[in-house]
Design an enzyme around this catalytic site. Structure first.
Site, PDB file in Angstrom:
ATOM      1  N   SER A 189       0.839  -1.196   0.000  1.00  0.00           N
ATOM      2  CA  SER A 189       0.000   0.000   0.000  1.00  0.00           C
ATOM      3  C   SER A 189       0.882   1.258   0.000  1.00  0.00           C
ATOM      4  O   SER A 189       1.801   1.341  -0.823  1.00  0.00           O
ATOM      5  CB  SER A 189      -0.953  -0.032   1.203  1.00  0.00           C
ATOM      6  OG  SER A 189      -1.974   0.922   1.044  1.00  0.00           O
ATOM      7  N   ASP A 399      -8.653  -6.032  -5.160  1.00  0.00           N
ATOM      8  CA  ASP A 399      -8.408  -4.825  -4.356  1.00  0.00           C
ATOM      9  C   ASP A 399      -9.534  -3.818  -4.576  1.00  0.00           C
ATOM     10  O   ASP A 399      -9.764  -3.376  -5.702  1.00  0.00           O
ATOM     11  CB  ASP A 399      -7.063  -4.213  -4.760  1.00  0.00           C
ATOM     12  CG  ASP A 399      -6.555  -3.175  -3.766  1.00  0.00           C
ATOM     13  OD1 ASP A 399      -7.383  -2.469  -3.150  1.00  0.00           O
ATOM     14  OD2 ASP A 399      -5.324  -3.064  -3.607  1.00  0.00           O
ATOM     15  N   HIS A 437      -7.147  -5.629  -0.663  1.00  0.00           N
ATOM     16  CA  HIS A 437      -6.066  -4.665  -0.541  1.00  0.00           C
ATOM     17  C   HIS A 437      -4.947  -5.230   0.341  1.00  0.00           C
ATOM     18  O   HIS A 437      -5.087  -5.323   1.553  1.00  0.00           O
ATOM     19  CB  HIS A 437      -6.571  -3.345   0.022  1.00  0.00           C
ATOM     20  CG  HIS A 437      -5.522  -2.282   0.007  1.00  0.00           C
ATOM     21  ND1 HIS A 437      -4.864  -1.911  -1.145  1.00  0.00           N
ATOM     22  CD2 HIS A 437      -4.975  -1.542   1.001  1.00  0.00           C
ATOM     23  CE1 HIS A 437      -3.975  -0.980  -0.853  1.00  0.00           C
ATOM     24  NE2 HIS A 437      -4.022  -0.739   0.439  1.00  0.00           N
TER      25      HIS A 437
END
Ligand code: NAG
Ligand code: NAG
Ligand code: NAG
Ligand code: NAG
Ligand code: NAG
Ligand code: NAG
Ligand code: NAG
Ligand code: NAG
Ligand code: NAG
Length: 547
Positions: A189, A399, A437
């Site tokens: 991320s 995601d 994610h």
């Protein structure tokens, strides 16, 4: 498929242990003579085996401590730039466990703070491990610190990471009396973006980088989030997709797309190539419930198609089919703060900005300002390549925060910028079907010991499969140190994502653009029943790549 192959993990880890002994005591005064002039030491703490260490609630991004630690020395530093400074956290494992290598991890979102939990994972491998506080103290979703604060923005964007790497390497060399053998990076991320910035700006910092699910194009990602939130407002509008439709929409995407990859298994392996008809979601005279009225169907089509400006120029790729957009749908009265906070706090410096005034001119402004220099959009990675650097990039196809298509776009942009190189020699990308994610899937195997991935019953790596095939960190080390380039990684799903003695399924995750295909025989839950293939179905429509 049950397993108890723990001996393998021990053997592999032992082989990496390196005969270097600490020569400094773990005290502040011992470090002081070895610090560069621009760094001060805040603390040096001896942590006993099975101890814990962290910043507590004062570390807003990572208030949890690292626990169950091996014996180590925990060091906190402050590093000074001309007009700003940032904290740095370092775990120095004891003589017995140090592997002679350096691992840096990253931060998340807009957050600032030392990632103690991730340091706790990497020190278990034997790495001397570092995390930068990135120059401010906030949770991942809080960008208010950035208003009118270009110094802090620049630290967050890329500067604190590099400055922390340089000083940490010096501290580590002083502590053990010799420089690290290899330097690595692994995070997901916001941390994935930081890793790409390092590859682009400071190619000498790391021998190898794992960058997961990176929001590399912040100025378009966050503004897209505003746009898709606005598309679904107001709450009373006919255009709004009712929350009760989230599940039926998911089900329809799976119904159509799951079989198209050749196996109906609850996993959409190739969402960007799925021929999906949203017409089946439409209300009709015979279907009056659990359906979308025409303008809500338009909203659906907006969410799952490229975002373009009024002149038709490509701005951002959509969610992959199967990725649930409900997390970014925003509230009943505003788009998600993940979008609006970026615009208000990082682009316009106006906490009272009214999102109803948003239009694509704000994307142009954001691009012009490039807050903090944070976009990781220098696609020529040849300096990193010529330093011998290796990059592993991955992204979950499910995601629903950062579309996987943005990673595909990044890879294709690099291919374009480095037309004469064979990218696979130093840069491989892995798209993980079904993974959200950075982590998690209810059905698909997803665990590769990547950034932000944790299994509660395990301290680190892939229990029972602690090797370069299953653990992305070990895969990177094997590539850098032995030249073993990963053609695939094997992802694992443990029972309830927790019970490490019970593997539900494993599957190869193939280096892009190849994809795992079921061979047609053998247990679908075992990786040996799958093979990596480049098939016609994986050709990504050009429109999705921004051409
Ligand atoms: C590490 O090894 C060195 C040299 O053998 C020794 O002087 C030092 O005390 C050891 N440090 C720790 C923490 O065990
Ligand atoms: C480390 O600490 C021990 C015990 O306090 C002391 O005897 C020793 O001299 C110190 N070593 C160094 C290198 O400062
Ligand atoms: C490690 O520490 C935890 C938490 O303090 C404790 O519950 C556990 O018993 C300890 N394990 C060992 C092997 O000492
Ligand atoms: C940011 O700077 C602008 C221009 O100087 C000023 O108008 C505004 O009040 C400042 N905002 C904050 C929150 O300090
Ligand atoms: C701090 O000083 C070291 C050693 O002189 C230097 O290599 C490094 O670039 C400096 N870092 C910053 C952030 O100025
Ligand atoms: C999608 O449709 C195109 C054009 O009709 C066809 O060539 C392609 O094979 C289809 N792909 C899949 C996965 O069914
Ligand atoms: C934002 O602008 C809209 C449209 O002009 C207005 O209705 C709304 O009250 C404004 N919101 C705030 C918080 O000022
Ligand atoms: C976009 O918004 C800006 C600022 O609110 C405004 O000046 C501009 O005219 C708008 N552009 C379009 C194309 O609507
Ligand atoms: C594969 O795993 C799933 C989920 O545990 C299970 O339902 C299925 O029966 C397994 N298939 C085989 C062939 O073992």
């Amino acid at each position: 498929m049950r397993t108890s192959v723990f001996t393998i993990s021990c053997m592999i880890l032992v082989s990496y242990i390196h005969n270097v002994a600490a020569i400094l005591n773990c005290t502040k005064s011992a470090f002081v003579p070895h610090l560069p002039a621009n760094a001060t030491i805040l603390s040096a703490t001896v942590v006993a085996k099975n101890g814990s260490y962290g910043g507590g609630s004062q570390d807003k991004d990572f208030p949890s401590s690292a626990t169950g630690l091996p014996a180590l020395c925990a060091v906190q530093l402050q590093v000074y730039e001309a007009h700003s400074s940032y904290m740095v956290g370092v775990f120095l494992p004891s003589n017995a466990t140090y592997n002679g290598r350096f691992m840096t991890t990253g931060n998340t979102g807009f957050g600032g703070g030392i990632n103690w939990p991730a340091l706790g994972i990497f020190v278990q491998y034997g790495f001397a491990s570092m995390s930068t506080g990135s120059g401010h103290n906030s949770g991942a979703g809080d960008a208010t610190w950035a208003i009118n604060n270009t110094e802090a923005l620049t630290d967050w964007g890329y500067r604190a990471m590099h400055g922390s790497v340089v000083v940490a390497k010096e501290v580590i060399a002083a502590y053990y009396g010799s420089s690290v053998q290899y330097s690595y990076y692994s995070a997901c991320s916001g941390g994935g973006r930081q890793g790409l910035k390092e590859v682009q700006l400071y190619p000498e910092d790391f021998n190898g980088v794992v960058a997961g699910s990176p929001p590399w194009w912040l100025t378009h990602l966050h503004t897209w989030v505003v746009q898709i939130g606005m598309s679904n407002l107001p709450e009373s509008g006919a255009n709004r997709i009712p929350a009760s439709m989230f599940l039926p929409i998911q089900n329809e995407m799976y119904r159509q797309c799951d079989p198209q990859d050749g196996l109906t298994d609850g996993v959409i392996s190739d969402p960007y190539s799925c021929n999906f008809s949203s017409a089946t979601l439409a209300c009709s005279s015979t279907k009056t419930t659990s359906c979308l009225q025409p303008s809500a169907l338009d909203t659906f089509n907006t969410l799952y198609n490229d975002w373009r400006d009024p002149s038709g120029n490509f701005l951002f790729p959509p969610f992959a089919l199967g990725a649930d957009y409900s997390g970014l749908a925003g509230s009943t009265s505003a788009p998600s703060g993940f979008g609006t906070d970026f615009v208000a706090d990082m682009v316009l410096n106006d906490a009272n900005w009214n999102w109803t005034t948003f239009n694509t001119s704000i994307v142009d402004l954001a691009d012009k300002l490039n807050p903090g220099g944070a976009n990781a959009d220098d696609f020529d990675l040849s300096s990193f390549q010529s330093h011998g650097g290796k990059l592993i990039h991955y992204h979950g196809l499910g995601d629903s925060l950062i579309p996987a298509g943005s990673s595909i776009l990044f890879r294709e942009k690099v291919a374009e910028a480095m037309a004469s190189s064979s990218l696979d020699d130093f840069y491989r990308m892995f798209l993980i079907p079904g993974m959200g994610h950075c982590r998690d899937s209810t059905v698909a195997p997803w665990y590769i010991a990547g950034g932000g991935q944790t299994i509660p019953d395990s301290s680190h790596s892939v229990p029972g499969f602690s090797d370069a095939q299953h653990d992305v960190v070990l895969a990177l080390m094997a590539w850098v140190e032995k030249g073993d380039a990963p053609d695939s990684l094997i992802a694992t799903k443990f029972l309830d994502d927790k019970v490490i003695t019970d593997v539900v399924n494993q599957r190869p995750i193939c280096a892009y653009p190849s994809q795992a295909q079921y061979t047609g025989s053998g247990n679908v839950n075992e990786s040996s029943s799958w093979a990596c293939q480049v098939g016609s179905s994986i050709i990504i429509p050009q429109a999705r790549l921004g051409h």
